[in-house]
Design an enzyme around this catalytic site. Structure first.
Site, PDB file in Angstrom:
ATOM      1  N   GLY A 247       0.762  -1.237   0.000  1.00  0.00           N
ATOM      2  CA  GLY A 247       0.000   0.000   0.000  1.00  0.00           C
ATOM      3  C   GLY A 247       0.793   1.286   0.000  1.00  0.00           C
ATOM      4  O   GLY A 247       0.204   2.367  -0.138  1.00  0.00           O
ATOM      5  N   GLU A 284       3.887  -6.963   1.498  1.00  0.00           N
ATOM      6  CA  GLU A 284       3.345  -7.232   0.155  1.00  0.00           C
ATOM      7  C   GLU A 284       3.299  -5.953  -0.679  1.00  0.00           C
ATOM      8  O   GLU A 284       2.226  -5.534  -1.116  1.00  0.00           O
ATOM      9  CB  GLU A 284       1.914  -7.782   0.276  1.00  0.00           C
ATOM     10  CG  GLU A 284       1.743  -8.958   1.211  1.00  0.00           C
ATOM     11  CD  GLU A 284       0.280  -9.194   1.623  1.00  0.00           C
ATOM     12  OE1 GLU A 284      -0.605  -8.374   1.279  1.00  0.00           O
ATOM     13  OE2 GLU A 284       0.030 -10.192   2.297  1.00  0.00           O
ATOM     14  N   PRO A 285       4.419  -5.297  -0.933  1.00  0.00           N
ATOM     15  CA  PRO A 285       4.357  -4.059  -1.714  1.00  0.00           C
ATOM     16  C   PRO A 285       4.159  -4.344  -3.204  1.00  0.00           C
ATOM     17  O   PRO A 285       4.724  -5.297  -3.741  1.00  0.00           O
ATOM     18  CB  PRO A 285       5.728  -3.413  -1.468  1.00  0.00           C
ATOM     19  CG  PRO A 285       6.635  -4.546  -1.133  1.00  0.00           C
ATOM     20  CD  PRO A 285       5.797  -5.634  -0.531  1.00  0.00           C
ATOM     21  N   GLY A 286       3.364  -3.536  -3.856  1.00  0.00           N
ATOM     22  CA  GLY A 286       3.160  -3.649  -5.299  1.00  0.00           C
ATOM     23  C   GLY A 286       3.585  -2.364  -5.982  1.00  0.00           C
ATOM     24  O   GLY A 286       4.707  -2.237  -6.482  1.00  0.00           O
ATOM     25  N   ARG A 287       2.700  -1.374  -5.942  1.00  0.00           N
ATOM     26  CA  ARG A 287       2.919  -0.094  -6.614  1.00  0.00           C
ATOM     27  C   ARG A 287       4.289   0.524  -6.317  1.00  0.00           C
ATOM     28  O   ARG A 287       4.971   1.022  -7.211  1.00  0.00           O
ATOM     29  CB  ARG A 287       1.817   0.882  -6.177  1.00  0.00           C
ATOM     30  CG  ARG A 287       1.818   2.217  -6.899  1.00  0.00           C
ATOM     31  CD  ARG A 287       0.866   3.212  -6.210  1.00  0.00           C
ATOM     32  NE  ARG A 287      -0.403   2.627  -5.867  1.00  0.00           N
ATOM     33  CZ  ARG A 287      -1.471   2.610  -6.667  1.00  0.00           C
ATOM     34  NH1 ARG A 287      -1.429   3.187  -7.842  1.00  0.00           N
ATOM     35  NH2 ARG A 287      -2.596   2.032  -6.273  1.00  0.00           N
ATOM     36  N   ARG A 323      -6.083   3.891 -15.437  1.00  0.00           N
ATOM     37  CA  ARG A 323      -6.253   4.520 -14.117  1.00  0.00           C
ATOM     38  C   ARG A 323      -7.010   5.850 -14.165  1.00  0.00           C
ATOM     39  O   ARG A 323      -7.848   6.104 -13.303  1.00  0.00           O
ATOM     40  CB  ARG A 323      -4.900   4.670 -13.407  1.00  0.00           C
ATOM     41  CG  ARG A 323      -4.218   3.312 -13.151  1.00  0.00           C
ATOM     42  CD  ARG A 323      -2.917   3.442 -12.376  1.00  0.00           C
ATOM     43  NE  ARG A 323      -3.130   4.009 -11.073  1.00  0.00           N
ATOM     44  CZ  ARG A 323      -2.905   5.261 -10.750  1.00  0.00           C
ATOM     45  NH1 ARG A 323      -2.375   6.106 -11.630  1.00  0.00           N
ATOM     46  NH2 ARG A 323      -3.163   5.702  -9.545  1.00  0.00           N
ATOM     47  N   CYS A 355     -13.656   5.076 -28.162  1.00  0.00           N
ATOM     48  CA  CYS A 355     -14.944   5.769 -28.274  1.00  0.00           C
ATOM     49  C   CYS A 355     -15.671   5.796 -26.936  1.00  0.00           C
ATOM     50  O   CYS A 355     -16.673   5.113 -26.738  1.00  0.00           O
ATOM     51  CB  CYS A 355     -15.777   5.102 -29.350  1.00  0.00           C
ATOM     52  SG  CYS A 355     -14.957   5.233 -30.941  1.00  0.00           S
ATOM     53  N   TYR A 383      -0.239  -1.046 -12.280  1.00  0.00           N
ATOM     54  CA  TYR A 383      -1.670  -0.980 -12.558  1.00  0.00           C
ATOM     55  C   TYR A 383      -1.967  -0.324 -13.900  1.00  0.00           C
ATOM     56  O   TYR A 383      -2.943   0.397 -14.044  1.00  0.00           O
ATOM     57  CB  TYR A 383      -2.416  -0.286 -11.406  1.00  0.00           C
ATOM     58  CG  TYR A 383      -2.191  -0.988 -10.077  1.00  0.00           C
ATOM     59  CD1 TYR A 383      -2.748  -2.239  -9.845  1.00  0.00           C
ATOM     60  CD2 TYR A 383      -1.393  -0.425  -9.077  1.00  0.00           C
ATOM     61  CE1 TYR A 383      -2.514  -2.909  -8.653  1.00  0.00           C
ATOM     62  CE2 TYR A 383      -1.159  -1.092  -7.880  1.00  0.00           C
ATOM     63  CZ  TYR A 383      -1.730  -2.336  -7.677  1.00  0.00           C
ATOM     64  OH  TYR A 383      -1.495  -2.998  -6.498  1.00  0.00           O
TER      65      TYR A 383
HETATM   66  C1  LIG Z   1      -3.101  -4.949  -4.073  1.00  0.00           C
HETATM   67  C2  LIG Z   1      -2.593  -5.601  -2.841  1.00  0.00           C
HETATM   68  C3  LIG Z   1      -1.296  -5.320  -2.383  1.00  0.00           C
HETATM   69  C4  LIG Z   1      -0.395  -4.303  -3.035  1.00  0.00           C
HETATM   70  O1  LIG Z   1      -0.887  -3.013  -2.928  1.00  0.00           O
HETATM   71  P1  LIG Z   1       0.018  -1.778  -3.426  1.00  0.00           P
HETATM   72  O2  LIG Z   1      -0.814  -0.589  -3.118  1.00  0.00           O
HETATM   73  O3  LIG Z   1       0.214  -1.970  -4.896  1.00  0.00           O
HETATM   74  O4  LIG Z   1       1.297  -1.830  -2.662  1.00  0.00           O
HETATM   75  C5  LIG Z   1      -0.849  -6.010  -1.268  1.00  0.00           C
HETATM   76  N1  LIG Z   1      -1.628  -6.921  -0.633  1.00  0.00           N
HETATM   77  C6  LIG Z   1      -2.884  -7.202  -1.059  1.00  0.00           C
HETATM   78  C7  LIG Z   1      -3.679  -8.210  -0.325  1.00  0.00           C
HETATM   79  C8  LIG Z   1      -3.402  -6.552  -2.161  1.00  0.00           C
HETATM   80  O5  LIG Z   1      -4.652  -6.826  -2.568  1.00  0.00           O
END
Ligand SMILES: *Cc1c(COP(=O)(O)O)cnc(C)c1O
Length: 428
Positions: A247, A284-287, A323, A355, A383
């Site tokens: 997050g 669990e980092p993504g973004r 987005r 469109c 994303y």
């Molecule tokens: C989407 C998600 C993440 C990653 O979130 P980011 O905002 O991209 O860091 C981590 N854990 C879970 C369970 C998620 O659904």
């Protein structure tokens, strides 16, 4: 030569007038591979990861890249080779991890709607942990594991219910959303999990939202989760790990999120103060690992002046960059080659060819552009490609991974043949 780094984008910089990703000129990549084109910097991904690794130095910690942010195999391989685990949300994502050389034992499986088939697939592969999101899912998972004569390692996602009034951001850790189990039900549900023969309780997890730019919600959530750890362990259920989710935000538009290592310095101090500093930690980092490691290159097709608005029509659209249409999100848009100093800028809405009125990429942007110019849509590593579609029968863009002065094509541009492969005409 003057060098000018893009805000928030390490390893992307103007050298004189031209925008580079590491050692490569982006306008050259655009002419070789065409547009729209996603370009990722490997060094930028590794430096984002390094901030977390510094934060956890000397700790027992596992970083699980939340791959829904960008699940392209070439991106996954970078993180697999750097020792990351993966946070997955489907059986398809598990297949991708394995195809990219990731280790099943470092995979955690999140999501509210895992099917029995996905549970079997993950148990067969030997994943590290199921992050279970409801009581009903616990029962089904136990059943599936018993039918395979296995025990499924589980963690339960708890909802810390961090007060939205003090932290008004997009949240997933509140009452009233579909994720996780309520704080007040968590102990009872842990006791139920511990009683099921097909399960092995190994951890606890939470994930409070995305694009978080403040440290306070993390600190609040940690307190709430540790209160539960106290109660669960007092009830005789040992927890091997605590998973604090992902997050952390990135800089899209003068956002100022904390650095991962600074954030974790604060969080680890709290963890130590509460006596849990020696526990295994997971995140669990993504973004924050990929968002500002990628840009999307696009060409201006037409400039369309109007009475109320001027439009800059580009060859990338909402199917490539969803987005803005989905969340009214902001992406900075910059030229690949800076115009001469006396350029005349106008204000444009930057839109794609799809469109839909919702197909805009940026609103009210001051740009000095003409048809044929090339632009970069910034912060496009997370994303974007993973949410892309074929709407309007547009093929997905190509992707290039830059490593120093080498460019690796990690996804070729999708053809119409690719798009219609699964379709067939009824016999007449
Ligand atoms: C989407 C998600 C993440 C990653 O979130 P980011 O905002 O991209 O860091 C981590 N854990 C879970 C369970 C998620 O659904």
């Amino acid at each position: 030569m003057t060098t000018h780094t893009l805000p928030g984008h390490p390893h992307f910089a103007y050298r004189d007038k031209d925008l580079f990703a590491e050692g490569l000129r982006l306008s050259e990549l655009a002419s070789i591979h065409g547009t729209p084109l996603f370009v990722y910097s490997k060094a930028a991904m590794l430096s984002a990861l390094a901030a977390y690794q510094r934060g956890f130095a000397g700790r027992q910690a596992q970083i699980c890249y939340a791959m829904k942010a960008n699940s392209s195999l070439g991106v996954l391989q970078v993180f697999a080779q750097a020792g990351c685990g993966f946070d997955i949300v489907s059986g398809g994502e598990l297949e991708r991890v394995l195809a990219a050389g990731g280790e099943a034992g470092k995979v955690i499986f999140s999501g509210v709607g895992k099917t029995r088939a996905e549970m079997r697939q993950a148990l067969l592969a030997g994943i590290g942990c199921f992050n279970v999101e409801s009581e009903a899912e616990l029962d089904v998972l136990s059943d599936v594991a018993l039918s395979m004569k296995l025990r499924a390692p589980v963690s339960i996602r708890v909802n810390p219910n961090v007060d939205p009034k003090t932290h008004p951001y997009i949240s997933t850790g509140l009452k009233g959303n579909k994720f996780g189990v309520a704080h007040e039900d968590a102990l009872r549900i842990y006791q139920h999990a511990a009683s099921l023969k097909g399960l092995q309780v190994v951890g606890i997890d939470c994930h409070i939202g995305s694009q978080i730019t403040d440290t306070t919600p993390y600190l609040d959530a940690m307190d709430r989760v540790l209160d539960l750890v106290d109660a669960i362990e007092a009830a005789g259920i040992a927890l091997e790990h605590i998973d604090f989710g992902g997050g952390l935000g990135i800089n899209y538009n003068n956002d100022a999120p904390p650095e991962a290592d600074a954030l974790w310095q604060l969080l680890l101090a709290k963890l130590d103060a509460r006596g849990y500093g020696a526990k295994k930690l997971m995140i669990e980092p993504g973004r924050s690992l990929v968002g500002n490691a990628g840009v999307c290159l696009t060409e201006v097709l037409y400039v369309k002046p109007g009475e109320q608005k001027n439009f800059c029509i580009i060859d990338a659209a909402m199917n490539d960059l969803p987005r803005p249409a989905m969340y009214q999100a902001f992406h900075a848009i910059v030229p690949l080659t800076q115009a001469a100093a006396v350029a005349t800028a106008s204000t444009y809405d930057v839109v794609g060819p799809v469109c839909e009125s919702g197909d805009w990429i940026g609103r009210d942007r001051d740009l000095s552009v003409a048809a044929g110019d090339q632009l970069a849509v910034l912060s496009a590593g997370a994303y974007c490609m993973s949410m892309s579609s074929n709407y309007n029968s547009r093929g997905r863009a190509a992707e290039v991974l830059v490593d120093g002065d080498k460019a690796h094509l990690i996804r070729r541009r999708e053809t119409l043949q690719d798009q219609i492969r699964q379709e067939q005409l009824p016999a007449v």
